[in-house]
Design an enzyme around this catalytic site. Structure first.
Site, PDB file in Angstrom:
ATOM      1  N   SER A 297       0.811  -1.220   0.000  1.00 40.07           N
ATOM      2  CA  SER A 297       0.000   0.000   0.000  1.00 40.07           C
ATOM      3  C   SER A 297       0.847   1.274   0.000  1.00 40.07           C
ATOM      4  O   SER A 297       1.925   1.309   0.591  1.00 40.07           O
ATOM      5  CB  SER A 297      -0.898   0.029   1.248  1.00 40.07           C
ATOM      6  OG  SER A 297      -1.802  -1.048   1.252  1.00 40.07           O
ATOM      7  N   HIS A 358      -7.359   0.138   6.235  1.00 38.15           N
ATOM      8  CA  HIS A 358      -6.930  -1.246   6.467  1.00 38.15           C
ATOM      9  C   HIS A 358      -6.953  -1.618   7.945  1.00 38.15           C
ATOM     10  O   HIS A 358      -7.380  -2.730   8.304  1.00 38.15           O
ATOM     11  CB  HIS A 358      -5.541  -1.470   5.876  1.00 38.15           C
ATOM     12  CG  HIS A 358      -5.532  -1.502   4.380  1.00 38.15           C
ATOM     13  ND1 HIS A 358      -6.203  -2.453   3.657  1.00 38.15           N
ATOM     14  CD2 HIS A 358      -4.952  -0.675   3.468  1.00 38.15           C
ATOM     15  CE1 HIS A 358      -6.029  -2.228   2.356  1.00 38.15           C
ATOM     16  NE2 HIS A 358      -5.280  -1.157   2.213  1.00 38.15           N
TER      17      HIS A 358
END
Length: 432
Positions: A297, A358
């Protein structure tokens, strides 16, 4: 996983014949048409009125659209006095009749208008597009937030999980959908058809998207997945033209490297957590050898945070070095770890939006990688550093609850060690 939309398409064609979308010659104003749709007239000819209003809205310029939203906001507001009176009566008499009146009084008329506007085929997509305009006007007129709350309330019910369809996007997906995947990719730009093919065609690549039956050619959100033998530490290893694909059955790791929301009009309506969970389920069912689910990410807020930390007595000098691309890999990881673990909003949640997403899904900060994204955008937003979020399926529910209730951030030993590591660049001496 895919549904047959034949029956729905057939019904739409029957119900939405050209002669059904009449009303273009109706001379009433758009406000008068809305009042008619909310009246008994609307119960009889609601389909035609709704079509006429949606068509009329498309012809308005920005001033006309703003007037329309002001009308919704002010003229279709709930009656606060009537609501208070009904609530007082209901407090003493819990009859079904009073409950119904209380429920009706508590709902602004604009909610019912939006529901009735959603009758013609294609109306849902038009209302999603309408909210894009509303969000634009909100920037200069905060009073319209009341109307936006009602849009969100209804869109959440129309786009709940029961209506979403998960579909795998492959090289054989219709071109009209593939074109939108290219256009909506928000993390790692798709440069051309060859680039798109590298992400969809090899046996170790997957892409999944959520669709809604009323918008069958419009992805709502999609995720790109790399199947690998180990946790990736750089985006180039996943996207390189020269990489050698592996057979899917050889993979031990599923790495989610790009998640893109597609519909601006659905901002604030979360699909990502549902998408990741369902994709994990699909991949686990297909490939029994997978035992690790991670992301690779970006850290989009890091450079902006570093720019505000340059005067910090302990790490201001390192912040400057990271921004100038002269810091060591250790210092880059150290500053990224401090940002992800310590930089918070006023509500105690992490400052970084990707981290909030997340961690809110129950993942943990797993590992940081300097020089992981050498693209101009990667360098600009985070100095090239990226992070793995690990989804341990045995712990995600507990991690989610701890994050939601106490803003607890789960992080591996390596990330915590990075956050406390001594900085190679020493603070400037105070010469004052």
């Amino acid at each position: 996983m895919q549904r047959n939309w034949f029956l729905g398409d057939l019904l739409n064609q029957l119900l939405d014949r050209p002669d059904k979308r009449r009303g273009k010659d109706d001379k009433r104003s758009i406000a008068e048409l809305c009042e008619a749709l909310l009246s008994a007239e609307g119960e009889v000819s609601g389909f035609t009125l709704a079509s006429t209003i949606l068509d009329r809205y498309q012809t308005l310029d920005d001033a006309g659209k703003l007037d329309f939203f002001v009308y919704l906001n002010d003229q279709l507001e709930l009656d606060a006095e009537k609501l208070a009176d009904t609530a007082r009566l209901y407090a003493n008499d819990r009859s079904v009749d009073l409950y119904q009146k209380l429920s009706e009084s508590a709902e602004p008329r604009r909610q019912e208008l939006l529901r009735r506007l959603n009758q013609p085929s294609g109306a849902t997509q038009e209302l999603v597009a309408m909210r894009v305009d509303l969000l634009r006007f909100l920037k200069s007129d905060a009073e319209l937030k009341r109307t936006d709350i009602d849009f969100v309330h209804l869109l959440r019910s129309w786009f709940n999980r029961g209506f979403l369809v998960l579909k795998q996007i492959s090289w054989d997906t219709p071109a009209r959908v593939l074109d939108k995947i290219v256009a909506y990719e928000a993390v790692h730009q798709i440069n051309d058809l060859d680039d798109l093919r590298r992400r969809l065609y090899p046996p170790d690549r997957r892409c999944f998207a959520f669709f809604h039956p009323s918008m069958p050619d419009e992805p709502l959100i999609f995720v790109e997945v790399a199947l690998t033998t180990e946790i990736p530490g750089a985006i180039e290893t996943l996207l390189s033209e020269a990489r050698e694909p592996i057979e899917a059955e050889q993979a031990k790791v599923a790495a989610f490297y790009s998640i893109s929301n597609c519909q601006k009009g659905l901002a604030g309506i979360s699909f990502g957590n549902l998408l990741i969970k369902q994709v994990v389920t699909e991949l686990s069912r297909e490939l029994r050898g997978l035992d690790t689910f991670v992301t690779l990410s970006p850290i989009p807020g890091l450079s902006r945070w570093l720019a505000g930390e340059t005067e910090h007595p302990e790490h201001g000098h390192t912040s400057e070095a990271v921004l100038a691309a002269t810091a060591s890999a250790q210092d880059v990881r150290a500053m990224a770890a401090r940002y992800l673990l310590l930089a918070k909003r006023e509500d105690g949640m992490p400052l970084d939006p990707v981290a909030r997403f997340h961690l809110g899904n129950g993942a943990e900060l797993h590992e940081l990688h300097a020089d992981a994204d050498q693209s101009p955008n990667g360098r600009a937003q985070s100095g090239g550093v990226m992070v793995n979020y690990l989804y341990d399926l045995n712990k995600t529910e507990r991690h989610h609850e701890e994050f939601a209730t106490r803003a607890t951030i789960q992080a591996s030993r390596s990330v915590r060690a990075d956050s406390t590591a001594a900085l190679a660049i020493k603070p400037r001496e105070n010469t004052a």
